[in-house]
Scaffold this motif. Structure first.
Motif, PDB file in Angstrom:
ATOM      1  N   LEU A 114       0.838  -1.263   0.045  1.00 44.91           N
ATOM      2  CA  LEU A 114       0.050   0.123   0.014  1.00 44.91           C
ATOM      3  C   LEU A 114       0.586   1.269  -0.043  1.00 44.91           C
ATOM      4  N   LEU A 141      -8.810   5.175  -3.777  1.00 46.46           N
ATOM      5  CA  LEU A 141      -9.112   3.994  -2.797  1.00 46.46           C
ATOM      6  C   LEU A 141      -7.905   3.707  -1.967  1.00 46.46           C
ATOM      7  N   PRO A 142      -6.616   3.648  -2.535  1.00 40.92           N
ATOM      8  CA  PRO A 142      -5.666   3.297  -1.684  1.00 40.92           C
ATOM      9  C   PRO A 142      -5.122   4.549  -0.764  1.00 40.92           C
ATOM     10  N   GLU A 186      -7.528   6.358   0.769  1.00 41.65           N
ATOM     11  CA  GLU A 186      -8.155   5.881   2.004  1.00 41.65           C
ATOM     12  C   GLU A 186      -7.946   5.084   2.847  1.00 41.65           C
ATOM     13  N   ALA A 187      -7.341   3.939   2.154  1.00 39.15           N
ATOM     14  CA  ALA A 187      -6.639   2.752   3.128  1.00 39.15           C
ATOM     15  C   ALA A 187      -5.624   3.391   3.869  1.00 39.15           C
TER      16      ALA A 187
END
Lengths: 402, 223
Positions: B82, B106-107, B109-110
């Motif tokens: 990530l 999305l990444p 957010e992670a």
């Protein structure tokens, strides 16, 4: 490849953008879970309806006692006030006038009603054919003034009896015999004028099918001695009065709570069966959710493999599937409640009046809460296996196959 | 520095053992642009997956900055993917029910980036790859080249040190292919390490260093 955080254009984001990924995914995929929601919702709705009907059946026996305003019921020793099992009978209290006057004389007693039930034969002007059966009317003789016990009377029309030649008819009886206020009803050789349509509360769930008259008038017609079936007492301090009545003669004295407990005990087998049915229904619903979610996970393996490959943590993927199970449970719970309420309206509006009963479906928020809590728990458990399945997707294999 | 030391990868298919990688030793320095070439089935993608911490070697070690990463658990490896590694796949692998902007964000957010920052950064990355006017488009509404550019933007979202691209131009037309190569060169110029698996001579030509793999064995080519 600049990724400066100042956007060149002002972004207009959908409201879901601020939600965490598992919740966003759940909102986006709600249509895909609609079938599960409806299926589980129907199962929950049926379960809740069964419980509500079970509650109503207990209420049917006991509810009237709780609202009658009388807080003590005396029967002869060994008698059973609520006839739940074959052979249950209140028996008879002898020397009724003496017992009633002693109870009325006690401090903290507002009123004591002597209640006696007997069947009287109705006589009509037309000649009865020899083979025709006698028309019997279950008649309740009441000694005392029910007006002194709050809520003891439930009058639909007219008033309570004041004279020996007056009679009050229960609503079902009035409808069945097509008799109204002012009509004459001849019982055991005497005419009674109907002065009211209504009933006395706290004398049994079929009280709408009874006729009510003065106790002395009934004794005269029935030709019985100085007996009553039971005594209803309206007391200011029932806990003080109860042992005093018990000590009077060979009497059993019940409080409404005792009667409810007795009815629940007698109804316990039915209640247990309904709970077993509910647990089975919920378990099947849980298996259904597990199966459907597992299929959904299998179909979305590429999505989960991609998420794993780009480094999305396992807990996010776990929560993504878990949130779907939770969504199914919550929506199914709400749907189940609405469905059960709709069934309730139907049962109380159409089925119950057919049997002359006020209510066959009794809403119980506590029970509904338990069912929804069980459904939520079961939904989470049902989501566990598919959620774990989703986290165990091997990106190497899936991405190679894709 | 990423190092593979005597790495073997053996698959078991039924009763047959397939040696996809055989005793591979390789060092990838910071800021390099490497092309891994070789025929189909030679082990290129397997090498990329092991170097990119998607797969584990059957034997041998993989070290990143001196730390043995082949023994890390799945979550630790996902954390490294990530934050440190960006992947670009031949078939893009974008999430179909999300917009281009959401795919890129999305990444982020992670990684715990806040809502405003994450979408601002994602929007700028998409603008950089020439898709500023396609933020709200879903993958199905984009051409192959556009999808691959979204995938590149997603790979770059957490500012990784290393980009692994597996046949990134395999599904693209020549114009899109050149564009993707240009983006990879631009990423490399910013100081990031780029490792590309490719069949394509034009893509390979953009790299500084070429590694050929045949029957699971690595052979360094003179650039």
């Amino acid at each position: 490849m600049s990724d400066n955080t100042e956007p060149a254009t002002r972004l207009i984001l959908p409201w879901t953008s601020t939600l965490p990924y598992p919740v966003r995914n759940m909102v986006r995929r709600w249509r895909g879970t609609l079938g599960m929601m409806i299926g589980v919702g129907i199962a929950l709705g049926l379960g809740m309806t069964f419980l509500a009907v079970n509650k109503a059946s207990t209420d049917l026996f006991t509810g009237d006692y709780l609202v009658s305003g009388a807080n003590l019921y005396a029967v002869t020793e060994g008698g059973t006030l609520i006839a739940l099992l074959p052979g249950d009978t209140p028996g008879t209290i002898t020397h009724a006038r003496n017992v009633l006057s002693q109870i009325r004389g006690m401090s903290d007693v507002n009123e004591a009603l002597g209640v006696f039930t007997w069947s009287l034969e109705r006589e009509q002007d037309s000649v009865r054919r020899g083979f025709a059966p006698a028309e019997l009317i279950v008649t309740v003789g009441v000694d005392g003034n029910p007006g002194l016990i709050p809520n003891a009377l439930l009058m639909k029309e007219g008033r309570w009896v004041r004279r020996p030649n007056e009679i009050v008819l229960g609503t079902s009886l009035s409808r069945e015999k097509d008799l109204g206020i002012g009509d004459i009803l001849r019982l055991n050789g005497r005419d009674f004028i109907v002065v009211g349509i209504g009933r006395l509360r706290g004398i049994g769930y079929t009280s709408n099918s009874f006729a009510y008259m003065d106790y002395r008038a009934l004794r005269q017609r029935a030709d019985v001695g100085d007996v009553v079936s039971f005594v209803m007492v309206g007391a200011r301090r029932p806990e003080v009065v109860q042992p005093r009545i018990k000590a009077l003669a060979s009497l059993e004295v019940f409080r409404p709570e005792d009667l409810v407990a007795q009815a629940e005990q007698a109804n316990a087998t039915g209640a247990a069966l309904r709970w077993i049915f509910n647990i089975l229904t919920l378990s099947i619903a849980g298996l259904f959710v597990t199966n459907m979610l597992a299929r959904s996970v299998a179909e979305r393996r590429l999505e989960f493999a991609t998420l794993r490959a780009i480094g999305i943590p396992q807990r996010t993927i776990f929560m993504t599937v878990g949130a779907e199970a939770l969504l199914v449970s919550v929506v199914a719970g709400v749907f189940g409640v609405l469905l059960s309420l709709a069934f309730g309206l139907l049962i109380n509006g159409v089925v119950a009046p057919e049997y002359g009963i006020e209510s066959l479906y009794s809403l119980d928020a506590g029970l509904f809460g338990i069912i929804i809590a069980l459904a939520l728990g079961l939904g989470l458990v049902a989501g566990l296996f598919p959620a774990r399945q989703a986290t165990r997707v091997d990106p190497v294999i899936i991405l190679r196959e894709a | 520095m990423l190092k593979l030391d005597h790495v073997w990868r053996v698959y078991t298919v039924g009763e047959e053992q397939i040696e996809a990688l055989r005793d591979v030793t390789l060092a990838i320095g910071d800021g390099e642009f490497i092309a891994i070439v070789g025929p189909s089935g030679s082990g290129k993608s397997t090498l990329l997956q092991i170097a990119g911490l998607l797969d584990r070697p059957t034997q041998g070690t993989v070290t990143l900055d001196g730390q043995d990463v082949s023994t890390l658990d799945d979550e630790q490896r996902a954390h490294l993917r990530l934050h440190t590694i960006g992947f670009v796949f031949q078939r893009f692998h974008l999430l179909g029910d999300m917009t281009a902007l959401e795919n890129v964000a999305l990444p982020l957010e992670a990684a715990g980036v806040g809502v405003r920052d994450r979408f601002a950064r994602a929007a700028n990355l998409l603008e950089t790859v020439g898709l500023g006017d396609r933020l709200a488009f879903r993958p199905a509404q984009l051409s192959g080249g556009q999808r691959q550019r979204v995938a590149i933007a997603r790979a770059l979202s957490n500012r990784p040190r290393i980009i692994f691209a597996d046949e990134p131009t395999g599904e693209l037309h020549s114009e899109d292919k050149l564009r993707v190569v240009a983006f990879l060169q631009s990423v490399h110029r910013e100081g990031r390490t780029v490792v590309v698996v490719t069949h394509d001579a034009e893509v390979a030509a953009a790299a500084q260093r070429h590694i050929e793999i045949r029957d699971g064995r690595v052979k360094e080519l003179v650039s």
